[in-house]
Design an enzyme around this catalytic site. Structure first.
Site, PDB file in Angstrom:
ATOM      1  CG  ASP A 153      80.795  48.982  60.745  1.00  0.00           C
ATOM      2  OD1 ASP A 153      82.497  48.976  60.176  1.00  0.00           O
ATOM      3  OD2 ASP A 153      80.218  49.907  60.385  1.00  0.00           O
TER       4      ASP A 153
HETATM    5  C1  BGC Z   1      81.430  50.784  56.997  1.00  0.00           C
HETATM    6  C2  BGC Z   1      81.372  48.857  56.938  1.00  0.00           C
HETATM    7  C3  BGC Z   1      82.769  48.179  56.030  1.00  0.00           C
HETATM    8  C4  BGC Z   1      83.883  48.920  57.598  1.00  0.00           C
HETATM    9  C5  BGC Z   1      85.670  48.022  56.804  1.00  0.00           C
HETATM   10  C6  BGC Z   1      82.956  50.967  57.799  1.00  0.00           C
HETATM   11  O1  BGC Z   1      83.219  52.506  57.270  1.00  0.00           O
HETATM   12  O2  BGC Z   1      80.279  50.550  57.955  1.00  0.00           O
HETATM   13  O3  BGC Z   1      80.377  48.292  56.474  1.00  0.00           O
HETATM   14  O4  BGC Z   1      82.820  46.815  55.875  1.00  0.00           O
HETATM   15  O5  BGC Z   1      84.455  50.009  57.392  1.00  0.00           O
HETATM   16  O6  BGC Z   1      85.973  48.725  55.013  1.00  0.00           O
END
Ligand code: BGC
Length: 806
Positions: A229
């Site tokens: 993530d």
């Molecule tokens: C979120 C993800 C997301 C990623 C990119 C993170 O903060 O938890 O779900 O895909 O950011 O935006």
């Protein structure tokens, strides 16, 4: 390895360079070998490709794309074919926008209704979530690009999401938190999977070899890519060893150096790196093929229509006293409520989609055929009270036969990065309802929210239509349900408790400091309410229709269950039949019943259809912690067909031979689990379940702060400067809320307060590196001058090195 020929031509530096992003959304390219960058974009309910300024917080706009209903909504359709269709359309839009990997769907379990991202997730039930997500992924990937299922795993709270340690026993992990992922990996062959931010039983998920190697790769045979993530990488080399191919976003090469170093020093074998590179190249090449003859545009209107269809099938009719719905043509209707003026149709945070168009209830009223006598806002969207607005709404309601009251949660209340504070509707909306009720009790509420709300006011509405977050075409879909153009057929994918205090994990949620303990074990959602006999407002699987159905003729054999459903009403409609299984043995604790299959069936008035729901490998299994594998207990099982989890229409019993495994538990040591009354599990009993000691859940305030401690912990830092900074952050948060800037206040909590120090280096695209962070930590830990000097000198060195590289 599939791409050995290319890998053999790469230098160590080139291989390592592929292991983290080139920028916020793209992977590295290597021109001389024909390796292109691939583009990853959020999801999950539309494409969020940012053409200019990049962020993962929902701040900067993205290219317009269809905003479909969010997962919490789609789940209510229980329609896998429709899920697949939506996936296909998402995939097609991804191709037009040149997106190789769509970051979704998210399939975390709804452990607690307060969890801030519930609107983005499907269900409290792993079977339903897994099946719906699988169908969507099949659709997305049928277009040649990759879906990215997230967040693996047990990411069930937003509070301190980047540093919370999730303590969960192995059986609960397997049966509740991993089953949806297992279904997705095995049935839809997702090509990408995102590890979650949190730790799982003491180790970051991304580095957790039990999760990533033993289970994901060895048991489930996953051969796709694991991406962190955003900013979720802790120890890059440990991540690589666990099989994490890609760290996102860029760290300007800093963590690639860690990999190079680790290979050179023999800490990891180059072979490990090669295998990771191989899998990433495979993702790169196969998704790139989708762009060989790229589509330049998609049928915007067609996609909007599908968004409407998905919304129509997902709307849940929860109450319909006096058959007030569908609205009779001659009735005078007052439309009241802010959400009719401006729909609440999606969540907030990284999933925000810039819709291609947005339906508006008020504009659609004329064509809907509703005899509308006027509109009043009734309340302020963000909670500010206004008696004037209530008075005006009441004046309008006085002249109406029926009041359509558009209520719900605003987009600041339900947002990524923050859990909700309660599950109530804002007070100003309840005040309005109370006042309207005195004037005109014929009220139909239309609720928009991505998650559960408490409804102590339920007796004051005769009708209740839950639209969830129904996407850009949701307003029209809801009107079509109200007028009867559409017969509602959605059923709840989560239980609605009477009070928050009735929810199973409320004593254990959220973890506030080091860890969060899943003491309720496998008993989340209906598994708990049902087993512990706790009354709910609306049970899992519940939803009404404008017609009625009768179930008959159940037949069960070792392969599955067959039965009839008849539409006994006068309108065509669809019924969602649910298969639940429970065991009659009490040797191993189990929920009273668990969902093991479902079927949505469309019936004309008077029509009967015979339905078969086959059993599968999950129907009778449980995870045995002694043998460390799935087993079947030899017992009589109750096979139940329900119109909801609480409304069993047909049942039968079936004897099933077991796999002969030893019993995993000593019953007398786990009384709460055997009774299902898990509301107050003692530490001792939880430790018995876990078979180990539970780590201290509180911060050790005597220790200096380190990379993985959060900015919030500055409150007890040794450095006065850090404590002052903490107070400033707290004050800004309080002040912003006070002046009504709740969204900016949320942002502070999400991107500053709960951020681990490591994030400063991982999330700033190379503006700060880890040695500079060491200096910051010196300041935080009370060595201001030494730290400041360190930061400056490291920064000088970083800039010098960057100049040298240019
Ligand atoms: C979120 C993800 C997301 C990623 C990119 C993170 O903060 O938890 O779900 O895909 O950011 O935006």
């Amino acid at each position: 390895m599939k791409h050995k020929d290319i890998i053999d031509q790469m230098t160590l530096e080139e291989k390592a360079s592929l292991m983290s992003g080139k920028d916020f959304w793209q992977t590295m390219d290597i021109g001389r070998l024909g390796i292109k960058s691939i583009f990853l974009a959020d999801g999950p309910h539309g494409i969020r490709k940012q053409a200019a300024a990049a962020d993962h917080l929902g701040l900067n706009p993205s290219i317009p794309a269809t905003s479909f209903p969010t997962a919490a909504t789609v789940a209510n359709s229980w329609n896998m074919k429709l899920g697949r269709k939506m996936g296909e359309y998402l995939g097609e839009e991804a191709i037009v926008q040149k997106v190789n990997v769509l970051l979704g769907p998210g399939i975390n379990m709804k452990r607690n209704p307060l969890a801030g991202r519930n609107f983005e997730y499907f269900s409290e039930d792993p079977y339903l979530a897994g099946k719906m997500a699988s169908s969507m992924i099949k659709g997305i990937q049928s277009q040649g690009i990759s879906a990215c299922v997230k967040h693996f795993a047990v990411n069930s709270q937003e509070e301190r999401r980047m540093s919370i340690d999730t303590i969960v026993d192995e059986r609960t992990l397997r049966e509740i938190y991993l089953t949806a992922f297992e279904i997705v990996v095995k049935e839809s062959q997702t090509k990408t999977l995102m590890s979650s931010y949190n730790l799982l039983n003491g180790t970051y998920t991304n580095e957790n070899t039990h999760l990533m190697r033993d289970i994901l790769r060895d048991e489930w045979n996953y051969d796709g890519v694991v991406v962190t993530d955003w900013g979720g990488s802790n120890d890059r080399v440990a991540g690589l060893k666990a099989g994490n191919e890609l760290e996102m976003p860029t760290t300007a090469g800093e963590t690639n150096k860690d990999i190079i170093q680790a290979v050179k020093s023999g800490k990891i074998k180059e072979q490990v790196l090669d295998e990771n590179v191989d899998r990433l190249l495979e993702l790169n090449f196969i998704t790139e093929e989708a762009f060989e003859h790229p589509k330049k545009q998609f049928d915007m209107e067609g996609h909007h229509q599908l968004a409407q269809k998905v919304a129509e099938e997902s709307i849940v009719l929860l109450k319909n006293e006096d058959n007030l719905l569908p609205l009779k043509k001659d009735k005078k209707v007052a439309v009241i409520g802010e959400f009719a003026r401006e729909a609440r149709y999606q969540g907030a945070g990284s999933s925000i989609v810039n819709p291609t168009k947005l339906e508006n209830t008020l504009e659609l009223l004329a064509e809907s055929g509703i005899n509308n006598i006027g509109f009043e806002q009734g309340f302020n969207r963000y909670g500010k009270k206004s008696q004037r607005k209530i008075d005006k709404a009441c004046a309008l309601a006085k002249d109406a036969d029926v009041v359509l009251l558009y209520i719900g949660l605003d987009e600041v209340t339900e947002a990524e990065g923050l859990d909700r504070e309660n599950i109530k509707l804002p007070e100003n909306q309840i005040d309005l309802l109370n006042a309207l009720y005195e004037i005109n009790p014929n009220i139909v509420a239309i609720l928009s929210s991505g998650a559960v709300v408490e409804m102590p006011w339920i007796d004051k509405v005769k009708g209740l239509v839950h639209g969830y977050l129904s996407g850009q075409a949701g307003a029209k879909a809801i009107l079509r349900v109200l007028t009867g153009d559409i017969n509602p057929s959605g059923k709840l994918a989560e239980s609605y408790p009477l009070h928050y205090e009735d929810t199973p994990a409320h004593h254990y949620f959220p973890g506030k400091e080091v860890s969060v303990e899943h003491r309720e074990g496998i008993f989340i959602g209906y598994r708990y309410y049902d087993t512990a006999n706790v009354n709910v407002l609306f049970p899992f699987g519940y939803g009404l229709s404008y017609t009625t159905f009768a179930y008959s003729n159940i037949e069960v054999d070792q392969e599955g269950v067959t039965f009839n459903i008849t539409n006994t009403g006068s309108r065509a409609g669809a019924e969602i039949a649910q298969l639940y299984v429970g065991t009659q043995s009490d040797l191993i604790f189990r929920p009273k019943k668990e969902l093991k299959g479902f079927n949505k069936v469309y019936l004309q008035p008077g029509e009967t259809k015979t339905i078969t729901i086959p059993f599968d490998d999950k129907t009778f299994r449980y995870f045995n912690v002694k043998t460390n594998q799935w087993e079947i207990e030899e017992a009589d099982y109750e096979i139940m067909i329900g119109a909801s989890s609480a409304d069993i229409q047909l049942n039968s019993t079936l004897f099933v031979e077991g796999s002969g495994a030893p019993l995993p538990y000593e019953k007398n040591k786990l009384p709460s689990y055997y009774s299902g009354k898990i509301n107050n599990v003692s530490l001792e009993e939880f430790e018995t379940l876990l078979e180990r000691k539970v780590p201290d859940s509180r911060w050790d305030r005597s220790k200096p702060l380190g990379y993985n401690d959060t900015i919030a912990q500055c409150q007890y830092a040794k450095g006065g400067f850090a404590r002052f900074a903490f107070k400033l952050i707290k004050f800004s948060h309080w002040f912003l809320r006070k002046i009504g800037k709740r969204s900016t206040a949320n942002l502070i909590m999400m991107s500053v307060y709960h951020m681990p120090f490591r994030g400063m280096a991982r999330m700033t695209g190379g503006m700060m590196n880890m040695p500079m962070l060491d200096g910051i930590l010196m300041i935080v830990n009370g060595h201001f001058f030494k730290g400041a000097k360190h930061v400056l000198s490291e920064r000088r060195q970083m800039l010098k090195a960057a100049k040298g590289n240019n």
